[in-house]
Every structure is written in structure tokens, then in C-alpha cells.
Design an enzyme around this catalytic site. Structure first.
Site, short mmCIF file in Angstrom:
data_model
loop_
_atom_site.label_atom_id
_atom_site.label_comp_id
_atom_site.label_asym_id
_atom_site.label_seq_id
_atom_site.Cartn_x
_atom_site.Cartn_y
_atom_site.Cartn_z
N ASP A 1 30.95 18.20 55.10
CA ASP A 1 30.09 17.12 54.61
C ASP A 1 30.67 16.40 53.40
O ASP A 1 30.03 15.51 52.83
CB ASP A 1 28.69 17.66 54.27
CG ASP A 1 28.69 18.68 53.13
OD1 ASP A 1 29.79 19.04 52.66
OD2 ASP A 1 27.61 19.13 52.74
N ASN B 1 41.76 33.28 51.80
CA ASN B 1 42.01 32.38 50.68
C ASN B 1 43.49 32.17 50.44
O ASN B 1 43.97 31.05 50.22
CB ASN B 1 41.33 32.91 49.42
CG ASN B 1 41.52 32.01 48.22
OD1 ASN B 1 42.52 32.11 47.52
ND2 ASN B 1 40.56 31.14 47.98
N GLU C 1 39.71 37.12 43.86
CA GLU C 1 40.72 36.87 42.84
C GLU C 1 40.05 36.42 41.54
O GLU C 1 39.33 35.42 41.52
CB GLU C 1 41.72 35.80 43.31
CG GLU C 1 42.59 36.25 44.46
CD GLU C 1 43.47 37.43 44.09
OE1 GLU C 1 44.00 37.46 42.96
OE2 GLU C 1 43.61 38.33 44.93
N GLY D 1 40.42 40.11 55.05
CA GLY D 1 39.17 39.73 54.42
C GLY D 1 39.23 38.37 53.78
O GLY D 1 40.17 37.59 53.99
N ASP D 2 38.23 38.07 52.96
CA ASP D 2 38.14 36.74 52.35
C ASP D 2 39.31 36.45 51.42
O ASP D 2 39.74 35.30 51.31
CB ASP D 2 36.82 36.62 51.59
CG ASP D 2 35.62 36.59 52.53
OD1 ASP D 2 35.65 35.84 53.51
OD2 ASP D 2 34.65 37.33 52.28
N GLY D 3 39.85 37.47 50.75
CA GLY D 3 41.02 37.25 49.90
C GLY D 3 42.24 36.85 50.70
O GLY D 3 43.00 35.96 50.29
N THR D 4 42.44 37.47 51.86
CA THR D 4 43.56 37.12 52.74
C THR D 4 43.41 35.70 53.25
O THR D 4 44.38 34.93 53.30
CB THR D 4 43.63 38.10 53.92
OG1 THR D 4 43.90 39.41 53.42
CG2 THR D 4 44.71 37.70 54.91
#
Length: 298
Positions: free
Chosen positions: A218, A69, A275, A64-67
Site C-alpha cells: 500500500d 531480513n 537484529e 526465520g525472520d532474521g534470515t
């Protein structure tokens, strides 16, 4: 013997049937990669470094997003040592907001893994908050507070509403945060803030488009601030949510900045891809073209 592409995923993900099928699909499609399954976060960092030392030049973060990150922070640490490694993403979390913002097909893990292995890698910007890197969104204020402090039973009972403004207002006695945003060359902006999203990418909280103008390349971070200054009403805020970047908005302020500081009179909760952080001072900046990532949709 090393391999140029390595998929690193967690034990609970590695035993999922859909993940096994995705690995088989990608290998049948001609993708060559190793699969490594670290025991915990600390071993994840060690295994990633060992894989790179053995020749890996693309690390696929399976989770997921924690992994993702954690993987980004490891790869940025390697970059400071002069070692450039590409990243791919196999979205195996609940929200998968970074992958959603990349535009990859979340519902087809086989194609996701094939893309992560074989698609060209493009440079993206990486955000920095104090001493931590992030590629997606940092959330500050009520959303981060509810994540950090609401008992699991309440979050389960509220469901998705636990992460929405209306659900939080109904569930808690919400106190806004008096904050100041300072950016180089601009007048400081002050207000009583409920929620801030700092986006290098667009989505947070499982698909909420909190930074609709954000772009991974950007050179800017998008700041969306939800305030309760005089004249605030929930109905007006709901209306402004349909176009958060409208300069005529009264309760939502939107800006694109390369560096800025958020200070608060009281401790401010921050959620960085799962986190928790807490401080009265957050320094934000962007590192342009910092990392190459495979599979970003045009």
C-alpha cells in the site's frame, strides 16, 4: 551449472528431518531447485551473489525472520546494481512473523517449499530504517530493550511474557522514552512512549498483531505507538489493544505514513527481525514495489 531457483538455508536447518522431507516433497511435485548451505552469515551473502551470477532468479530464504531480513538486504543491494531477483520463503524459525503475515501455511513445510518454488511472485513494498531494509516489523522501546538486555535465564523463566507489556512491567522497572514523531506536512507528535511498532507487515513477537491495518503493497508503513501520557492505566491499554487503530484510543496511537522520523531524548532500542539497533534518531521510509515475493495469499 546454475539453476533458476535456489534454496539457501543454514546448517542446523538443513539436517532437520522435516526440512529433508519438505525438499523431497517439493521435488516429487516437480519443483526444480538447488539447495545451498552456507557456513555463516558472511558466507550466506557470498553464496547468494554467486548463485545469482550463475543464473538464479529466485532465492528461497530457508530460516526465520532474521534470515529473511538478511536475504532482503542482499537482494535490495543487488537491485541497486540493476539486478532483479525474486524471493521465496521457507519458514524455519521460531516466530515466522513475516511468513505468517504473507498467509502461507506454516505447519506444512512441503507445501511451503512448493509454493516458494512455483507460485507467481508479486511486488511488495520494502521499509527502510536509516541504512537498513526490512519487510516485516521494526520494534522500538521496551520489547527491543528486553530482547537486547534481559538475561537469557529471565527470558526463559518468563516465557512469552518476556515479550508482552504486562510481563515486562512486572519484571523490570520500566522507564518510558520521551519521543517525537515527525512526518512531512504534519505537526510533530510528542509523548512518553513504552513501545512502538513500525510495520510493513502485521505480526511481530511470534504472532502479535501489532500493525493490524498493515499491507505489503500500500506504499505506507504502519506506526503503532503505546504511550504513558496522563491518564494511562494498564487496564485501559488492555482494552485498546483489542482495536489499536481506533482513533478514540488514548494510549495507543496509530498512523499510516510513507516517511517519518522518530527521535528520542535518550538512546532507544530497536529490534529489526532479531537484529538489535540503538540510536536517538531513526529515519523511516518505504520503497514501493521494491521486491517480488512468491506465495503471498490474496
Amino acid at each position: 551449472m546454475g539453476a533458476e531457483t535456489v534454496l539457501i538455508t543454514q546448517p542446523k536447518s538443513a539436517i532437520r528431518e522435516d526440512v529433508k522431507q519438505a525438499v523431497e516433497f517439493a521435488r516429487n511435485a516437480g519443483c526444480m531447485f538447488r539447495v545451498l548451505v552456507p557456513f555463516d552469515v558472511e558466507e550466506n551473502q557470498r553464496i547468494l551473489r554467486e548463485a545469482v551470477a550463475q543464473g538464479a532468479r529466485r532465492i528461497i530464504a530457508g530460516g526465520g525472520d532474521g534470515t529473511i531480513n538478511a536475504t532482503i538486504n542482499s537482494l535490495m543491494a543487488l537491485k541497486t546494481e540493476g539486478i532483479d531477483v525474486e524471493m521465496g520463503v521457507l519458514p524455519l524459525g521460531t516466530a515466522n512473523d513475516f511468513a505468517r503475515g504473507m498467509g502461507i501455511p506454516l505447519t506444512d513445510l512441503g507445501k511451503c517449499l512448493q509454493t516458494a518454488c512455483s507460485a507467481p511472485a508479486e511486488f511488495i513494498d520494502i521499509g527502510k530504517i536509516n541504512d537498513r531494509y526490512f519487510a516485516n516489523v521494526a520494534s522500538l522501546g521496551f520489547g527491543a530493550e528486553v530482547t537486547a538486555t534481559t538475561p537469557p535465564g529471565m527470558k526463559k523463566a518468563l516465557g512469552g511474557a518476556a515479550y508482552s507489556l504486562s510481563g515486562f512491567v512486572k519484571a523490570r522497572n520500566l522507564e518510558p522514552y520521551p519521543c517525537r514523531v515527525s512526518a512531512p506536512g504534519e505537526e510533530p507528535q510528542e509523548g512518553r512512549m513504552l513501545f512502538m511498532a513500525v510495520g510493513n507487515n502485521r505480526y511481530a513477537g511470534g504472532g502479535y498483531d501489532v500493525a493490524p491495518m498493515a499491507n505489503l503493497s500500500d506504499g505506507k508503513l504502519d506506526l503503532a505507538a503505546f504511550t504513558v501520557d496522563p491518564g494511562f492505566t494498564l487496564s485501559a491499554l488492555k482494552s485498546e489493544l483489542t482495536n489499536p487503530a481506533d482513533p478514540a484510543n488514548k494510549s495507543i496511537r496509530y498512523a499510516q505514513l510513507s516517511a517519518f522520523t522518530i527521535t528520542s531524548e535518550k538512546e532507544l532500542h530497536c529490534n529489526l527481525d532479531g537484529e538489535p539497533m540503538i540510536s536517538t534518531n531513526f529515519d523511516f521510509s518505504v520503497v514501493p514495489d521494491a521486491l517480488r515475493v512468491a506465495g503471498i495469499a490474496a
